[in-house]
Write a protein that holds these residues in place. Sequence first.
Motif, PDB file in Angstrom:
ATOM      1  N   GLY A   1       0.806  -1.221   0.000  1.00  0.00           N
ATOM      2  CA  GLY A   1       0.000   0.000   0.000  1.00  0.00           C
ATOM      3  C   GLY A   1       0.836   1.265   0.000  1.00  0.00           C
ATOM      4  O   GLY A   1       0.375   2.321  -0.430  1.00  0.00           O
ATOM      5  N   GLU A   2       2.060   1.172   0.472  1.00  0.00           N
ATOM      6  CA  GLU A   2       2.872   2.376   0.570  1.00  0.00           C
ATOM      7  C   GLU A   2       3.448   2.825  -0.772  1.00  0.00           C
ATOM      8  O   GLU A   2       3.942   3.934  -0.893  1.00  0.00           O
ATOM      9  N   VAL A   3       3.381   1.950  -1.797  1.00  0.00           N
ATOM     10  CA  VAL A   3       3.962   2.321  -3.094  1.00  0.00           C
ATOM     11  C   VAL A   3       3.055   3.330  -3.803  1.00  0.00           C
ATOM     12  O   VAL A   3       1.846   3.153  -3.867  1.00  0.00           O
ATOM     13  N   ASP A   4       3.638   4.380  -4.315  1.00  0.00           N
ATOM     14  CA  ASP A   4       2.884   5.417  -5.022  1.00  0.00           C
ATOM     15  C   ASP A   4       2.346   4.844  -6.337  1.00  0.00           C
ATOM     16  O   ASP A   4       3.123   4.371  -7.167  1.00  0.00           O
ATOM     17  N   PRO A   5       1.036   4.848  -6.544  1.00  0.00           N
ATOM     18  CA  PRO A   5       0.485   4.303  -7.792  1.00  0.00           C
ATOM     19  C   PRO A   5       1.078   4.958  -9.036  1.00  0.00           C
ATOM     20  O   PRO A   5       1.109   4.349 -10.101  1.00  0.00           O
ATOM     21  N   GLY A   6       1.570   6.188  -8.887  1.00  0.00           N
ATOM     22  CA  GLY A   6       2.232   6.826 -10.020  1.00  0.00           C
ATOM     23  C   GLY A   6       3.444   6.039 -10.491  1.00  0.00           C
ATOM     24  O   GLY A   6       3.816   6.096 -11.658  1.00  0.00           O
ATOM     25  N   ASP A   7       4.039   5.262  -9.571  1.00  0.00           N
ATOM     26  CA  ASP A   7       5.221   4.476  -9.935  1.00  0.00           C
ATOM     27  C   ASP A   7       4.882   3.297 -10.837  1.00  0.00           C
ATOM     28  O   ASP A   7       5.771   2.723 -11.451  1.00  0.00           O
ATOM     29  N   TYR A   8       3.617   2.910 -10.871  1.00  0.00           N
ATOM     30  CA  TYR A   8       3.274   1.767 -11.735  1.00  0.00           C
ATOM     31  C   TYR A   8       2.068   2.048 -12.635  1.00  0.00           C
ATOM     32  O   TYR A   8       1.447   1.141 -13.181  1.00  0.00           O
ATOM     33  N   ALA A   9       1.779   3.340 -12.808  1.00  0.00           N
ATOM     34  CA  ALA A   9       0.636   3.704 -13.655  1.00  0.00           C
ATOM     35  C   ALA A   9       0.795   3.152 -15.073  1.00  0.00           C
ATOM     36  O   ALA A   9      -0.189   2.756 -15.709  1.00  0.00           O
ATOM     37  N   ASP A  10       2.029   3.092 -15.549  1.00  0.00           N
ATOM     38  CA  ASP A  10       2.259   2.608 -16.919  1.00  0.00           C
ATOM     39  C   ASP A  10       1.955   1.120 -17.071  1.00  0.00           C
ATOM     40  O   ASP A  10       1.743   0.633 -18.178  1.00  0.00           O
ATOM     41  N   VAL A  11       1.910   0.393 -15.948  1.00  0.00           N
ATOM     42  CA  VAL A  11       1.651  -1.051 -16.015  1.00  0.00           C
ATOM     43  C   VAL A  11       0.143  -1.325 -16.118  1.00  0.00           C
ATOM     44  O   VAL A  11      -0.281  -2.361 -16.642  1.00  0.00           O
ATOM     45  N   LEU A  12      -0.645  -0.389 -15.610  1.00  0.00           N
ATOM     46  CA  LEU A  12      -2.089  -0.645 -15.447  1.00  0.00           C
ATOM     47  C   LEU A  12      -2.795  -1.069 -16.739  1.00  0.00           C
ATOM     48  O   LEU A  12      -3.643  -1.964 -16.691  1.00  0.00           O
ATOM     49  N   PRO A  13      -2.459  -0.481 -17.891  1.00  0.00           N
ATOM     50  CA  PRO A  13      -3.160  -0.933 -19.110  1.00  0.00           C
ATOM     51  C   PRO A  13      -2.913  -2.401 -19.438  1.00  0.00           C
ATOM     52  O   PRO A  13      -3.662  -2.991 -20.209  1.00  0.00           O
ATOM     53  N   HIS A  14      -1.890  -2.991 -18.841  1.00  0.00           N
ATOM     54  CA  HIS A  14      -1.534  -4.369 -19.196  1.00  0.00           C
ATOM     55  C   HIS A  14      -2.028  -5.397 -18.189  1.00  0.00           C
ATOM     56  O   HIS A  14      -1.781  -6.586 -18.353  1.00  0.00           O
ATOM     57  N   VAL A  15      -2.659  -4.966 -17.121  1.00  0.00           N
ATOM     58  CA  VAL A  15      -3.108  -5.925 -16.101  1.00  0.00           C
ATOM     59  C   VAL A  15      -4.582  -5.691 -15.797  1.00  0.00           C
ATOM     60  O   VAL A  15      -5.077  -4.560 -15.918  1.00  0.00           O
ATOM     61  N   ASP A  16      -5.285  -6.743 -15.420  1.00  0.00           N
ATOM     62  CA  ASP A  16      -6.664  -6.518 -14.970  1.00  0.00           C
ATOM     63  C   ASP A  16      -6.862  -6.925 -13.517  1.00  0.00           C
ATOM     64  O   ASP A  16      -7.987  -7.042 -13.040  1.00  0.00           O
ATOM     65  N   LEU A  17      -5.736  -7.140 -12.824  1.00  0.00           N
ATOM     66  CA  LEU A  17      -5.805  -7.397 -11.374  1.00  0.00           C
ATOM     67  C   LEU A  17      -4.649  -6.667 -10.702  1.00  0.00           C
ATOM     68  O   LEU A  17      -3.491  -6.832 -11.104  1.00  0.00           O
ATOM     69  N   VAL A  18      -4.984  -5.834  -9.714  1.00  0.00           N
ATOM     70  CA  VAL A  18      -3.953  -5.236  -8.865  1.00  0.00           C
ATOM     71  C   VAL A  18      -4.254  -5.643  -7.424  1.00  0.00           C
ATOM     72  O   VAL A  18      -5.386  -5.467  -6.953  1.00  0.00           O
ATOM     73  N   CYS A  19      -3.269  -6.234  -6.747  1.00  0.00           N
ATOM     74  CA  CYS A  19      -3.430  -6.602  -5.338  1.00  0.00           C
ATOM     75  C   CYS A  19      -2.626  -5.625  -4.492  1.00  0.00           C
ATOM     76  O   CYS A  19      -1.434  -5.430  -4.741  1.00  0.00           O
ATOM     77  N   ILE A  20      -3.286  -5.004  -3.525  1.00  0.00           N
ATOM     78  CA  ILE A  20      -2.582  -4.119  -2.604  1.00  0.00           C
ATOM     79  C   ILE A  20      -2.464  -4.839  -1.268  1.00  0.00           C
ATOM     80  O   ILE A  20      -3.452  -5.327  -0.716  1.00  0.00           O
ATOM     81  N   GLN A  21      -1.231  -4.915  -0.789  1.00  0.00           N
ATOM     82  CA  GLN A  21      -0.981  -5.662   0.446  1.00  0.00           C
ATOM     83  C   GLN A  21      -1.028  -4.735   1.657  1.00  0.00           C
ATOM     84  O   GLN A  21      -0.407  -3.664   1.649  1.00  0.00           O
ATOM     85  N   PHE A  22      -1.730  -5.177   2.683  1.00  0.00           N
ATOM     86  CA  PHE A  22      -1.765  -4.477   3.975  1.00  0.00           C
ATOM     87  C   PHE A  22      -0.916  -5.268   4.965  1.00  0.00           C
ATOM     88  O   PHE A  22      -1.360  -6.293   5.468  1.00  0.00           O
ATOM     89  N   PRO A  23       0.303  -4.795   5.241  1.00  0.00           N
ATOM     90  CA  PRO A  23       1.139  -5.532   6.196  1.00  0.00           C
ATOM     91  C   PRO A  23       0.502  -5.553   7.588  1.00  0.00           C
ATOM     92  O   PRO A  23       0.621  -6.535   8.310  1.00  0.00           O
ATOM     93  N   LYS A  24      -0.165  -4.451   7.938  1.00  0.00           N
ATOM     94  CA  LYS A  24      -0.924  -4.368   9.193  1.00  0.00           C
ATOM     95  C   LYS A  24      -2.232  -3.672   8.866  1.00  0.00           C
ATOM     96  O   LYS A  24      -2.245  -2.750   8.048  1.00  0.00           O
ATOM     97  N   PHE A  25      -3.325  -4.059   9.515  1.00  0.00           N
ATOM     98  CA  PHE A  25      -4.595  -3.449   9.129  1.00  0.00           C
ATOM     99  C   PHE A  25      -4.596  -1.955   9.417  1.00  0.00           C
ATOM    100  O   PHE A  25      -5.316  -1.179   8.805  1.00  0.00           O
ATOM    101  N   ALA A  26      -3.770  -1.514  10.377  1.00  0.00           N
ATOM    102  CA  ALA A  26      -3.767  -0.105  10.752  1.00  0.00           C
ATOM    103  C   ALA A  26      -2.873   0.747   9.848  1.00  0.00           C
ATOM    104  O   ALA A  26      -2.751   1.943  10.052  1.00  0.00           O
TER     105      ALA A  26
END
Lengths: 557, 189
Positions: B64-89
């Motif tokens: 979750g801490e990764v800036d989506p701007g860092d992978y915006a260019d990948v988005l057109p090529h994927v139809d699943l993005v998983c965001i990991q929560f290391p801790k719920f808080a």
Amino acid sequence: MYQYNEFDQKIVRQRAAQFGDQVRRRLSGEVTENEFKPLRLQNGLYMQLHAYMLRVAIPYGLLSSAQLRKLAHIARTYDRDYAHFTTRQNIQYNWPKLQDVPKILEELAEVEMHAIQTSGNCIRNITSDPFAGVARDEIEDPRPYCELLRQWSTFHPEFAYLPRKFKFAVTGAEEDRAAIQVHDIGIRLVRGEDGTVGLAFYVGGGLGRTPFVAPCIQPFVPKAHLLTYSEAILRVYNRLGRRDNMYKARIKILVKSMGAEAFAHAVEEEWQYIKDGPLQLREQDIARVKSYFQEPEYPVFQGTAPTVESLMLSKEKPSDPAFSAWVDNNVVGHRKPGYVAVSLSMKRETLPPGDVTDNHLDALADLADRYSMGEAVVTHRQNVVFPNVQVALLPPLWEELTQLGFATPNLQRLTDVIACPGLDFCNLANARSIPVAMRITERFQDLEKLYELGQVTLNISGCINACGHHHVGNLGVLGIDKLGVEHYQLMLGGSSANDASIGKILGKAFTEHEIADAVEKALLCYIGLRTSPQESFLATYRRVGAQPFKDAVYGDH
Amino acid sequence: MEIIRKATPTDTVPRWEVVQEDCVHAEDSQALASSGQVTVTLERWRAEADALKARGQVGLRVLGEVDPGDYADVLPHVDLVCIQFPKFADGRGYSAARLLRERYGFTGTLRALGDVLRDQLNYMARCGFDSFVMAPGKDPRASLSAFEDFSESYQPAADEVLPLWRRASLPGFSLSDFSKVDGNREGAA
């Protein structure tokens, strides 16, 4: 005051039901304490030294008499017949049982109240000027903007798990009575060059371990952007604020480490994306909320409206000099002729600062109905204001307040102490605050002695979390633990007003038997140094610096 | 693996269901099977983009801490993005989700992984997640009622176009009518 519509009402009722289910799952073991903790905190439920503590939100401090009666009923039914007004205009119950809390929330919902986000790492209750709506130095009533912030921040899905807690304060007046510069975000209504009213944003102030006065990151944001600009700040903070160390997680640390300019730039960049989105307020959105805060229908006076001056010359004035002292100290002017705002002092020798009994709360409700158009305001100095009192009714109001013990004429005086609950109640505290507050104030019960000191603030915290705002008292006292013994540091020169500043520690700490002497010596030193009785403690300290005070306080050690 | 997802993604008032779905969250060193849904880290995507595009059925897995701007260019090529929560808080995943939906126009499946608990599901869904893998030991079926805790929300987010104070001022307002209004949504950047 703001009245819930069907949606607001539904939301607080659904919250009560949701929390009821969470408590049920906690009691059955389905949810661990670790998982339950942030849930209960976001409902204002803390685990304290002896029991749970429930903090109830009072948005911008404003209460109706019906709400006061409900708070009294809750104190009587679910607690030990008392409650405590906090420095953020909220009210706390110290002894509720976990299984009763859902029922308490349902009772609160009946009078449009709740405990939502009064704790936890989320956006907390929005605080404001206790004289909001009636102050003579007001550019505009800040409460509609507080209410818009309240709605926007309630269950904000993106900002429920911030790095740390987040506090807003808003003022619309020239004199800052809401301590906006020591909040995470302080907003001041300001008049722009063309006469339109906008918002100045101060970001990154705060007390605690590392106190800061907030820098102004944007001197004029159009009112339409109250929420878009706030959302931009919160998003920058949520993404970039530190999460590795809870003592470095407040926004003040982020602003400090980035620098105010770079932080403002990051906010500006985020804002460009969202400023034209649906959170931008339209004229009618603001107008609709404003309609709830319209002036009450003040009766029209025959001829000239009475003034405090005319009352004091009339034969209706009680002959007791205590009445004059009270009028001078606890009564301030009102934007409407014939009216005044009256401060009730909650600081008495017999009860800790901010504490009220169920009977007091009922009495306040009754008085608010008869003297203040049914409204009362809790202040950040833990007092209560009646905002709408007719000048002519001051004598009977004073009589009644005197009976109740709320007429002490000590507003803005030394004995009008802010103190946190301290080690008597709080499991964070290192030292007791309330007995120290009492020990100091008992020396200044004599009014002549008290008034000789002029306007001066004394704030006391039982630990570095600074709930008693010790950094911004003209005199601040901080409880610390020295090898298992309670000690107290004295700091001087703090202020939370327009000229906000953080007090400086004078020297080594005192024992609980020495601290009252030290405070008294510092005050006597001030009397000796001031150029005239008009020069306040703070002005004198700023002029002469700490050294003469050090000499006076530590001289004979 | 059991996941929670929207039963009918096009419904304006979503219903949620628990379904069985196989998805391999591949370690960077792990060889990928020739078919079947997998997710890879951003680092692996950068290293093997061409091969992964050719394979298909590849989703991206980021903290979750990764800036989506860092992978915006990948988005057109994927139809699943998983965001990991290391801790719920750790609330950074909520901002990431909103940015993916509202700023970068991602319309594929957005799934929360990691310390995902019942009492955060509603906020996550409001930020744009439409799929969840519950934390180990948490029953997804028992968690479904979380989506029904609230029927109103004040502020706009990924799931709601206008704030309540604007919806409430519409004549003859009711929630079901309103959800059809084409609002002033931020476009994809």
